[in-house]
Write a protein that holds these residues in place. Structure first.
Motif, PDB file in Angstrom:
ATOM      1  N   LEU A  47     -20.703  21.204  21.048  1.00  0.00           N
ATOM      2  CA  LEU A  47     -20.116  22.418  21.617  1.00  0.00           C
ATOM      3  C   LEU A  47     -20.348  23.619  20.694  1.00  0.00           C
ATOM      4  O   LEU A  47     -20.650  24.724  21.169  1.00  0.00           O
ATOM      5  N   HIS A  99     -19.647  27.387  21.294  1.00  0.00           N
ATOM      6  CA  HIS A  99     -18.184  27.263  21.226  1.00  0.00           C
ATOM      7  C   HIS A  99     -17.749  26.696  19.870  1.00  0.00           C
ATOM      8  O   HIS A  99     -17.127  25.626  19.794  1.00  0.00           O
ATOM      9  N   VAL A 131     -13.656  25.949  19.084  1.00  0.00           N
ATOM     10  CA  VAL A 131     -12.849  24.944  19.775  1.00  0.00           C
ATOM     11  C   VAL A 131     -12.694  23.726  18.869  1.00  0.00           C
ATOM     12  O   VAL A 131     -13.643  23.282  18.235  1.00  0.00           O
ATOM     13  N   TYR A 144     -10.156  31.568  25.826  1.00  0.00           N
ATOM     14  CA  TYR A 144     -10.484  30.425  26.681  1.00  0.00           C
ATOM     15  C   TYR A 144      -9.565  30.276  27.887  1.00  0.00           C
ATOM     16  O   TYR A 144      -9.937  29.663  28.879  1.00  0.00           O
ATOM     17  N   ARG A 148     -15.018  32.048  29.805  1.00  0.00           N
ATOM     18  CA  ARG A 148     -15.388  31.328  28.573  1.00  0.00           C
ATOM     19  C   ARG A 148     -14.833  29.909  28.600  1.00  0.00           C
ATOM     20  O   ARG A 148     -15.509  28.961  28.191  1.00  0.00           O
ATOM     21  N   ASP A 206     -16.877  27.796  30.953  1.00  0.00           N
ATOM     22  CA  ASP A 206     -18.148  27.446  30.317  1.00  0.00           C
ATOM     23  C   ASP A 206     -17.956  26.280  29.344  1.00  0.00           C
ATOM     24  O   ASP A 206     -18.739  25.328  29.340  1.00  0.00           O
ATOM     25  N   GLU A 207     -16.903  26.337  28.540  1.00  0.00           N
ATOM     26  CA  GLU A 207     -16.630  25.259  27.579  1.00  0.00           C
ATOM     27  C   GLU A 207     -16.343  23.954  28.306  1.00  0.00           C
ATOM     28  O   GLU A 207     -16.863  22.899  27.945  1.00  0.00           O
ATOM     29  N   LYS A 246     -19.562  22.521  29.783  1.00  0.00           N
ATOM     30  CA  LYS A 246     -20.419  21.954  28.738  1.00  0.00           C
ATOM     31  C   LYS A 246     -19.826  20.673  28.161  1.00  0.00           C
ATOM     32  O   LYS A 246     -20.551  19.695  27.922  1.00  0.00           O
ATOM     33  N   ALA A 247     -18.519  20.649  27.942  1.00  0.00           N
ATOM     34  CA  ALA A 247     -17.872  19.454  27.394  1.00  0.00           C
ATOM     35  C   ALA A 247     -18.042  18.274  28.341  1.00  0.00           C
ATOM     36  O   ALA A 247     -18.361  17.153  27.908  1.00  0.00           O
TER      37      ALA A 247
END
Length: 151
Positions: free
Chosen positions: A25, A30, A33, A77, A97, A100-101, A104-105
């Motif tokens: 990440l 990111h 995080v 976030y 945001r 998006d995280e 992706k996670a």
């Protein structure tokens, strides 16, 4: 050395997955995080989720969820919004945001699962995951159904 117990095995698995997830990440934009943020981000619905529901889903106390949501809000976030079903309550809603995280996670974790499924074979991985879920449910119920102590 003796075979590792269940606590050691689950800890090793958790920490290894977290390391891969959060390192990746960070590489994907990111870097701020942290694993503790997963108690909110991993359980958020895109339309928003109440802190009490996040606490129940994650197994964390509501106060801890509130603290993590504060951190994530400062990092951009999540946002807090009134719950349209109950104006007294607040929803924790992922921002762009945050979405998006989360996206992706989930992709990173799907890749981890795919790698293990490929290494073990479909049947073995499916059996492992089903059994792991069953052990998790049994463990979460330990207060309601304590094991006999042998006394």
């Amino acid at each position: 050395m003796a075979d590792p117990d269940l606590g050691m095995l689950t800890g090793r698995l958790l920490f290894s997955i977290q390391q891969e997830l959060f390192d990746t990440l960070a590489e994907q934009g990111h870097p701020d995080v942290r694993p503790r943020h997963g108690a909110v981000l991993a359980y958020l619905d895109t339309e928003g989720t109440r802190a009490t529901d996040l606490a129940q889903r994650s197994g964390q106390h509501k106060q801890i969820i509130g603290t993590i949501a504060d951190e994530l809000e400062k990092l951009g976030y999540v946002q807090r919004r009134p719950d349209p079903r109950d104006r007294r309550a607040k929803l924790i809603v992922p921002s762009e945001r945050g979405i998006d995280e989360i996206t992706k996670a989930r992709a990173i974790l799907a890749g981890v699962e795919h790698r293990h499924r490929t290494a073990l074979g479909d049947d073995a991985y499916t059996t492992f995951k089903d059994t792991f879920q069953q052990v998790t449910r049994l463990q979460r119920a330990w207060r309601d159904n304590p094991a006999p102590t042998g006394e």
